[in-house]
Design an enzyme around this catalytic site. Sequence first.
Site, PDB file in Angstrom:
ATOM      1  N   GLN A   9       0.823  -1.205   0.000  1.00  0.00           N
ATOM      2  CA  GLN A   9       0.000   0.000   0.000  1.00  0.00           C
ATOM      3  C   GLN A   9       0.859   1.259   0.000  1.00  0.00           C
ATOM      4  OE1 GLN A   9      -3.302  -0.831   2.418  1.00  0.00           O
ATOM      5  NE2 GLN A   9      -4.164   1.211   2.402  1.00  0.00           N
ATOM      6  N   SER A  88       4.136  -6.372   2.962  1.00  0.00           N
ATOM      7  CA  SER A  88       2.760  -6.312   3.481  1.00  0.00           C
ATOM      8  C   SER A  88       1.788  -6.874   2.446  1.00  0.00           C
ATOM      9  CB  SER A  88       2.422  -4.874   3.887  1.00  0.00           C
ATOM     10  OG  SER A  88       1.204  -4.819   4.595  1.00  0.00           O
ATOM     11  N   LEU A  89       0.894  -6.053   1.899  1.00  0.00           N
ATOM     12  CA  LEU A  89      -0.017  -6.504   0.855  1.00  0.00           C
ATOM     13  C   LEU A  89       0.729  -7.234  -0.261  1.00  0.00           C
ATOM     14  CD1 LEU A  89      -2.572  -6.381  -1.050  1.00  0.00           C
ATOM     15  CD2 LEU A  89      -1.648  -4.172  -1.783  1.00  0.00           C
ATOM     16  N   ARG A 113      -9.266  -9.065   3.026  1.00  0.00           N
ATOM     17  CA  ARG A 113      -8.280  -8.421   3.911  1.00  0.00           C
ATOM     18  C   ARG A 113      -8.530  -6.914   3.977  1.00  0.00           C
ATOM     19  NH1 ARG A 113      -2.933  -6.033   3.257  1.00  0.00           N
ATOM     20  NH2 ARG A 113      -1.413  -6.825   4.790  1.00  0.00           N
ATOM     21  N   HIS A 195      -0.591  -3.735  10.978  1.00  0.00           N
ATOM     22  CA  HIS A 195       0.474  -4.540  11.577  1.00  0.00           C
ATOM     23  C   HIS A 195       0.648  -4.237  13.075  1.00  0.00           C
ATOM     24  CE1 HIS A 195       1.536  -6.214   7.718  1.00  0.00           C
ATOM     25  NE2 HIS A 195       1.466  -4.988   7.216  1.00  0.00           N
ATOM     26  N   GLN A 244       0.493 -12.326   9.628  1.00  0.00           N
ATOM     27  CA  GLN A 244       1.070 -11.100   9.084  1.00  0.00           C
ATOM     28  C   GLN A 244       0.334  -9.824   9.489  1.00  0.00           C
ATOM     29  OE1 GLN A 244       0.114  -9.193   5.622  1.00  0.00           O
ATOM     30  NE2 GLN A 244       1.997  -9.652   4.519  1.00  0.00           N
TER      31      GLN A 244
END
Length: 299
Positions: A9, A88-89, A113, A195, A244
């Site tokens: 992102q 991440s993503l 998500r 996170h 995650q």
Amino acid sequence: MKAHIFPGQGSQFPGMAKDLYENSWRAKEILDAANDILGFKITDIMFNGTEEELKQTNVTQPAIFLHSIALVKSVDENFEPDMVAGHSLGEFSALAASGVLSWEDALRLVSIRAIAMQKACEARPSTMAAILGLEDHIVDQTCRELDELVVAANFNCPGQVVISGTIEGVNKACEVLKVKGAKRALLLNVGGAFHSPLMEPAREELEAAINEAKFFNPIGVIYQNVNARATKDPEEIKRNLIAQLTAPVRWTETINQMSIDGAIHFIEAGPGKVLQGLVKKILNDATVESMQFVAPEAV
């Protein structure tokens, strides 16, 4: 050895993937199918939307994922990477590109998500901040010592750690870290505390969907955010993917481990060049570039 890395992102931009759509039949096929899977025309927002429209979490995450996958499939339908990692993503893009998940299943998980994260953000006001110029362990330990909910969330490169938590916790941590020598403490324009433990409701929702998806053996080796270690085990990949959302992104460790394991050439597959910049700050001698699609000449 080549390492393919996939952005998360923040890499979105108006007009993203439009060139791919117009010049690659495979990209057009994927993006048209994605509109049906998602239940709305994400291509309209990707190609013609404003920056503000693209910042909506339920749009941003699938848009970045789709740009990465459309690019990879356009460049090489039979893509066989040596090693992959995603920020991440971007980990979902990495898993789809390496064959662990079908791109369709991965897109469904990304959509679930994104929506779950948005709900978690709305349930409790929270934020993130970038801390520049301090060693990782100082930022991490400071967050642990505060009596507010704030954690080190992204270890992006030496001297750049993103913290995440309640608004009160992040503001307090920024004040303390500046006293400890941080060059800058910048609040980020994000919807919530990614996170961090505040994403636990989203993690539970995503876990149920992940457990229903079919995971396959990967092509090449996967390096995941939660532990920065190499794996080819689908069950371990699944466990790490579930963890995650509430665990930190160990990007500095990931890139260092890929280098130790033989990576000398890093290729960013997706929109933007954010990860290339981070790799250069982690490894001075690494070669970095963007994956490029060359449109066939008109006959």
